[in-house]
Design a protein around this motif. Sequence first.
Motif, PDB file in Angstrom:
ATOM      1  N   LYS A 240      37.388  38.038  49.340  1.00 53.57           N
ATOM      2  CA  LYS A 240      36.516  39.213  49.241  1.00 53.57           C
ATOM      3  C   LYS A 240      35.631  39.113  47.996  1.00 53.57           C
ATOM      4  O   LYS A 240      34.438  39.419  48.048  1.00 53.57           O
ATOM      5  N   LEU A 241      36.227  38.684  46.887  1.00 52.91           N
ATOM      6  CA  LEU A 241      35.456  38.561  45.646  1.00 52.91           C
ATOM      7  C   LEU A 241      34.326  37.546  45.789  1.00 52.91           C
ATOM      8  O   LEU A 241      33.250  37.723  45.212  1.00 52.91           O
ATOM      9  N   ALA A 242      34.583  36.492  46.568  1.00 52.55           N
ATOM     10  CA  ALA A 242      33.563  35.455  46.758  1.00 52.55           C
ATOM     11  C   ALA A 242      32.307  36.012  47.424  1.00 52.55           C
ATOM     12  O   ALA A 242      31.225  35.437  47.281  1.00 52.55           O
ATOM     13  N   ASN A 243      32.436  37.134  48.118  1.00 52.86           N
ATOM     14  CA  ASN A 243      31.285  37.732  48.802  1.00 52.86           C
ATOM     15  C   ASN A 243      30.592  38.818  47.981  1.00 52.86           C
ATOM     16  O   ASN A 243      29.616  39.415  48.445  1.00 52.86           O
ATOM     17  N   TYR A 244      31.098  39.078  46.773  1.00 53.02           N
ATOM     18  CA  TYR A 244      30.470  40.077  45.917  1.00 53.02           C
ATOM     19  C   TYR A 244      29.184  39.519  45.319  1.00 53.02           C
ATOM     20  O   TYR A 244      29.000  38.312  45.202  1.00 53.02           O
TER      21      TYR A 244
END
Length: 459
Positions: free
Chosen positions: A365-369
């Motif tokens: 999820k963080l990679a898509n921030y």
Amino acid sequence: MKKENKLVADLTSFDSNVLAEFIASLYGADTFLDSKIERLLLSKDTDKLTKLMKKEIASLKRSQGYIGYYESADFSNKISELHYEIENNILPKWPDKAFKLIEALLDTAENSLERCDDSNGDIGDAYQNICLLWLKAASMSSAPKSGWTNAVKLLAQDNDYGILDPLLPNAHMLLSEDELRQLAAYYENGLRASLTNKYDCRADFRWSVNLKGVAEALKDPTMYQQAMLLVSPSPNYIQMEDMAKFCIGCGAYDQAMKWLEGDWGTAQWDKPNATRLSLLADCYLGLNQQDKRRITLIELLDISPSYKNFQKILPLVSAGEAGQLRVKFIASVLKQSDSYAKLAPLIQLEEYVQAEEIAIKDIDKLANYSYTTLLSLLKLVPEDRHLIRIILLRCLLDDILTRAKTPAYNYGVDYLRELDQLDTKITTYATLPVHADYMLQVKGKHGRKHSFWSKYNTQ
């Protein structure tokens, strides 16, 4: 500022001839620097400096070249330099000449904004500052035959790019209270006529905005309210928020509270009721009603569990109650679906173990921030919290390389070098790939980005 003062102190110790030769050696290396040197040399000759400024403003007006996002900051600095020279070296001696230069500089805005990517707002901000300088210079200059009220009115008509947004809210710099109220009457009459004609809702909006601007200059909540209610007799929560904020800014807390009665509910991507409670707490602070403020802030924390809201409560409760609120706050944070909403407060509370567990679990999820969101999280993490830093640094580096943002490769190199250093300090990567395996992945995906690797391999 301290660094700048030290630099000035160090330079004053040099012989003037040495400094003169050094400045002369710089001339010709950069056009922006050349202009600064030329203006410095003419700073004691106002007439020649004025002619040079006219020339530079005319050049700015007719320029056609496109200004990309990464060049916009330098371009806004160029505009700000012209602003500085007029304000500091011409306005004090020749206000009328300075005013004409400012009008000419303000007139370059449309051409500048039409040919640039001003996503960061730097260029627009520079022109808004020139708008404020217009008011300052006008207050020092000879008034036109038709008077300054009419001049302000005419200028405010042409605000397609928003660069004149500061004009009416700051018109008190130039106009008296009587003149401001005359201007307000003009805008109110125009608004009422526009509403009667029911011809153009955009015109209604412009009249209303201008009336609000004068209300800001006068700090008049009643006038501001009138400007809103004439257009929107049943305001939505965004308009009520705007009205409440204006009243609070004027110190009219009782008037603000009238807009904060009742529940504002929820919206898909917003928490209107959290905003209402936050403003209500501000009113209680202004009215020195601390007990009501404490109750309101506790209610706010329940529906909007942020670190900022938690910090507001602490001075108002006992140590025992603070501990209970902390436990409850953490429980609320852990229920959030958004990774940032969980990680940011946990890091700020120094609950690093829980933060690390969430960062590992939510790494995809963080990679898509967005890049800026990731960077804001990284700034919260202490240097000795190696695992969280590694996760965020990897996300930031992957973002830069995946989007092939070559102007940001220098930042990417910095991130990778920090990852190299952290590899020598970390004791365990938990379930993450170790640094050597991560490097293999990065080179497998982005090995052909030679410009990046050449920067990285240059020590």
